[in-house]
Design a protein around this motif. Structure first.
Motif, PDB file in Angstrom:
ATOM      1  N   HIS A 201     -35.456  -6.229  -2.097  1.00 29.89           N
ATOM      2  CA  HIS A 201     -34.002  -6.309  -1.948  1.00 29.89           C
ATOM      3  C   HIS A 201     -33.620  -7.262  -0.811  1.00 29.89           C
ATOM      4  N   VAL A 202     -34.343  -7.154   0.299  1.00 34.15           N
ATOM      5  CA  VAL A 202     -34.068  -8.024   1.450  1.00 34.15           C
ATOM      6  C   VAL A 202     -34.328  -9.490   1.110  1.00 34.15           C
ATOM      7  N   LEU A 203     -35.447  -9.722   0.443  1.00 39.80           N
ATOM      8  CA  LEU A 203     -35.797 -11.105   0.102  1.00 39.80           C
ATOM      9  C   LEU A 203     -34.755 -11.725  -0.820  1.00 39.80           C
ATOM     10  N   TRP A 204     -34.321 -10.978  -1.843  1.00 38.35           N
ATOM     11  CA  TRP A 204     -33.314 -11.518  -2.746  1.00 38.35           C
ATOM     12  C   TRP A 204     -31.974 -11.713  -2.037  1.00 38.35           C
ATOM     13  N   THR A 205     -31.649 -10.811  -1.146  1.00 41.27           N
ATOM     14  CA  THR A 205     -30.403 -10.967  -0.386  1.00 41.27           C
ATOM     15  C   THR A 205     -30.446 -12.207   0.485  1.00 41.27           C
ATOM     16  N   ILE A 206     -31.596 -12.413   1.150  1.00 41.62           N
ATOM     17  CA  ILE A 206     -31.745 -13.602   2.001  1.00 41.62           C
ATOM     18  C   ILE A 206     -31.682 -14.872   1.157  1.00 41.62           C
ATOM     19  N   ALA A 207     -32.357 -14.851   0.000  1.00 38.75           N
ATOM     20  CA  ALA A 207     -32.379 -16.044  -0.854  1.00 38.75           C
ATOM     21  C   ALA A 207     -30.979 -16.408  -1.339  1.00 38.75           C
ATOM     22  N   TRP A 208     -30.213 -15.420  -1.823  1.00 35.41           N
ATOM     23  CA  TRP A 208     -28.869 -15.702  -2.312  1.00 35.41           C
ATOM     24  C   TRP A 208     -27.926 -16.092  -1.175  1.00 35.41           C
ATOM     25  N   SER A 209     -28.096 -15.480  -0.026  1.00 33.73           N
ATOM     26  CA  SER A 209     -27.273 -15.850   1.123  1.00 33.73           C
ATOM     27  C   SER A 209     -27.567 -17.289   1.548  1.00 33.73           C
ATOM     28  N   PHE A 210     -28.842 -17.640   1.549  1.00 38.02           N
ATOM     29  CA  PHE A 210     -29.228 -19.013   1.887  1.00 38.02           C
ATOM     30  C   PHE A 210     -28.636 -20.001   0.884  1.00 38.02           C
ATOM     31  N   PHE A 211     -28.652 -19.626  -0.395  1.00 39.98           N
ATOM     32  CA  PHE A 211     -28.094 -20.502  -1.431  1.00 39.98           C
ATOM     33  C   PHE A 211     -26.589 -20.698  -1.216  1.00 39.98           C
ATOM     34  N   LEU A 212     -25.879 -19.590  -0.910  1.00 38.41           N
ATOM     35  CA  LEU A 212     -24.435 -19.695  -0.686  1.00 38.41           C
ATOM     36  C   LEU A 212     -24.118 -20.514   0.558  1.00 38.41           C
ATOM     37  N   LEU A 213     -24.937 -20.349   1.606  1.00 41.93           N
ATOM     38  CA  LEU A 213     -24.737 -21.166   2.806  1.00 41.93           C
ATOM     39  C   LEU A 213     -25.002 -22.641   2.506  1.00 41.93           C
ATOM     40  N   SER A 214     -25.993 -22.896   1.661  1.00 41.42           N
ATOM     41  CA  SER A 214     -26.299 -24.294   1.299  1.00 41.42           C
ATOM     42  C   SER A 214     -25.142 -24.919   0.531  1.00 41.42           C
ATOM     43  N   CYS A 215     -24.412 -24.099  -0.219  1.00 38.33           N
ATOM     44  CA  CYS A 215     -23.273 -24.629  -0.974  1.00 38.33           C
ATOM     45  C   CYS A 215     -22.188 -25.185  -0.047  1.00 38.33           C
ATOM     46  N   ALA A 216     -22.186 -24.723   1.197  1.00 42.66           N
ATOM     47  CA  ALA A 216     -21.213 -25.256   2.155  1.00 42.66           C
ATOM     48  C   ALA A 216     -21.422 -26.746   2.388  1.00 42.66           C
ATOM     49  N   THR A 217     -22.676 -27.188   2.241  1.00 42.30           N
ATOM     50  CA  THR A 217     -22.959 -28.612   2.454  1.00 42.30           C
ATOM     51  C   THR A 217     -22.342 -29.483   1.364  1.00 42.30           C
ATOM     52  N   ILE A 218     -21.992 -28.884   0.221  1.00 38.90           N
ATOM     53  CA  ILE A 218     -21.322 -29.660  -0.830  1.00 38.90           C
ATOM     54  C   ILE A 218     -19.980 -30.173  -0.315  1.00 38.90           C
ATOM     55  N   ILE A 219     -19.244 -29.300   0.382  1.00 42.68           N
ATOM     56  CA  ILE A 219     -17.951 -29.703   0.940  1.00 42.68           C
ATOM     57  C   ILE A 219     -18.146 -30.807   1.982  1.00 42.68           C
ATOM     58  N   ILE A 220     -19.168 -30.628   2.826  1.00 44.58           N
ATOM     59  CA  ILE A 220     -19.428 -31.614   3.880  1.00 44.58           C
ATOM     60  C   ILE A 220     -19.799 -32.967   3.266  1.00 44.58           C
ATOM     61  N   ALA A 221     -20.682 -32.946   2.243  1.00 40.16           N
ATOM     62  CA  ALA A 221     -21.106 -34.193   1.590  1.00 40.16           C
ATOM     63  C   ALA A 221     -19.941 -34.854   0.861  1.00 40.16           C
ATOM     64  N   ALA A 222     -19.071 -34.043   0.248  1.00 44.97           N
ATOM     65  CA  ALA A 222     -17.921 -34.604  -0.478  1.00 44.97           C
ATOM     66  C   ALA A 222     -16.981 -35.356   0.456  1.00 44.97           C
ATOM     67  N   ILE A 223     -16.945 -34.962   1.716  1.00 41.11           N
ATOM     68  CA  ILE A 223     -16.116 -35.666   2.705  1.00 41.11           C
ATOM     69  C   ILE A 223     -16.869 -36.859   3.288  1.00 41.11           C
ATOM     70  N   ASP A 224     -18.175 -36.675   3.522  1.00 39.01           N
ATOM     71  CA  ASP A 224     -18.952 -37.701   4.218  1.00 39.01           C
ATOM     72  C   ASP A 224     -19.237 -38.912   3.340  1.00 39.01           C
ATOM     73  N   VAL A 225     -19.504 -38.702   2.035  1.00 38.86           N
ATOM     74  CA  VAL A 225     -19.884 -39.823   1.155  1.00 38.86           C
ATOM     75  C   VAL A 225     -18.783 -40.881   1.082  1.00 38.86           C
ATOM     76  N   PRO A 226     -17.526 -40.522   0.782  1.00 42.81           N
ATOM     77  CA  PRO A 226     -16.476 -41.561   0.782  1.00 42.81           C
ATOM     78  C   PRO A 226     -16.306 -42.232   2.142  1.00 42.81           C
ATOM     79  N   PHE A 227     -16.459 -41.442   3.220  1.00 45.15           N
ATOM     80  CA  PHE A 227     -16.319 -42.027   4.556  1.00 45.15           C
ATOM     81  C   PHE A 227     -17.410 -43.064   4.814  1.00 45.15           C
TER      82      PHE A 227
END
Length: 378
Positions: A187-213
């Motif tokens: 349970h802990v491992l799956w929770t950590i994995a999904w949390s890590f995936f959701l945190l990684s999704c934050a980089t999509i917003i950052i990349a969407a701003i950085d690429v045009p810049f």
């Protein structure tokens, strides 16, 4: 700094294709670290979710084989090294899918904008990079300020998302304490994995701003002043005086080739004070007579001079000469409307040659028909 700003303001012109090509040769292209970071993090999180179960099973098997030792193996001096090698192989095999996925993500994340670029100039050592004064200038430049703001924004975004995930998962995490050990670990491992995936999704917003810049910033760096555009045009297209000299040489070479063809002509028709046109007709090889040479003024006199030296017949036919000169280029067949007139010219030349050989009467100069749409008065 003020001088640099002035220079940047002067660079109002977009980069030319030559400037872009030269920048690529020097290893200068738009790159986004945030895009590469996003690709690697998402690939790592996705890999953990896809291959996490098999990876866990492999690690469990490695741990079991490493800590469970038979009595006979205790006295075998090679057992430890053999077991270490086998464990390393199994760990490498278990990790290989995730590592391959990370490698692909790292490559495509790096070339996502700018494309694949291999340049030795980009990695060549440059002494100006070791200049402490310029180093301090880069530290306190506008670009460094932008990078600082980006870093703060990234940390803030990731922290906000982490707090949100923890808030949503609080009850789920507290419930793990009441589960048996093995299910709790899964349970802990799956929770950590999904949390890590959701945190990684934050980089999509950052990349969407950085690429045009990054694309905008790269284009801005390559902008040119109007003088630079003019200088590049002169370098690529050639200076006007050089181009003029080249055109003059080309004309001279073309005239020399043209004069070499005059002796092969069957007849030269002239408007004695202005134009001369040399015509040739080979019944077996040509569908119609062609112009092998033509010229005006001095060139016309040169054509007539060469024709006399090589005993090529010269006929004075001002209207017909003007019509052929203005409606036909060198190497081209005469227009359809002048077929009859040129046929009469060639027939007249043939009869004149026969007369000179004593094989017929002296021919009279015919009246050459010229269509009104081909007629030229000057």
């Amino acid at each position: 700094m003020a001088e640099e700003n002035d220079n940047s303001q002067e660079k109002t012109e977009e980069a030319t294709p030559r400037r872009l090509e030269k920048a690529k040769e020097e290893g200068q292209t738009a790159r986004s670290k945030e895009l590469a970071t996003m690709a690697v993090l998402l690939a790592g999180a996705g890999g953990m979710l896809m291959f996490g179960a098999s990876l866990g099973a492999s690690l469990e098997a490695i741990m079991r084989d490493s800590f469970v030792i038979e009595r006979s193996a205790i006295f075998d001096m090679r057992h430890m090294s053999v077991q270490l090698i086998e464990s390393a192989k199994e760990a490498a095999w278990a990790l290989s899918p995730i590592l391959v996925l990370l490698l692909i993500a790292a490559i495509f994340g790096s070339i996502g904008i700018g494309g694949l670029l291999i340049s030795g100039k980009a990695v060549a050592p440059k002494l100006n990079r070791m200049d402490p004064i310029k180093g301090l200038g880069r530290m306190f430049s506008a670009r460094s300020l932008i990078e600082l703001v980006k870093a703060i924004a990234k940390v803030g975004l990731v922290m906000a998302l982490a707090i949100l995930i923890l808030d949503l998962r609080t009850e789920d995490l507290l419930a793990i304490a009441e589960e048996p050990v093995v299910p709790a670990m899964e349970h802990v491992l799956w929770t950590i994995a999904w949390s890590f995936f959701l945190l990684s999704c934050a980089t999509i917003i950052i990349a969407a701003i950085d690429v045009p810049f990054q694309i905008y910033d790269h284009q801005k760096k390559l902008r040119m002043t109007k003088q630079e555009v003019k200088d590049e045009y002169k370098d690529t297209e050639g200076k006007p005086e050089v181009k003029g000299k080249i055109r003059q040489l080309q004309r001279e070479m073309a005239q020399r080739r043209m004069m070499q063809d005059v002796p092969t002509a069957d007849v030269v028709i002239t408007n004695p004070t202005h134009y001369a046109v040399a015509l040739k007709y080979d019944q077996k090889a040509m569908a119609a007579p062609i112009v092998v040479a033509k010229g005006a003024d001095e060139v016309a006199f040169k054509i007539m001079e060469i024709a006399r030296e090589n005993k090529v017949e010269i006929l004075r036919t001002p209207p017909l000469t003007r019509a052929v000169y203005h409606n036909t280029d060198i190497g081209e067949e005469i227009p359809d409307g002048l077929y009859m007139a040129i046929a009469q010219v060639l027939a007249y030349v043939f009869q004149l040659r026969q007369f000179r050989k004593g094989r017929g009467p002296k021919p009279g100069m015919p009246d050459f028909p010229i269509p009104s749409d081909l007629r030229r008065d000057v």
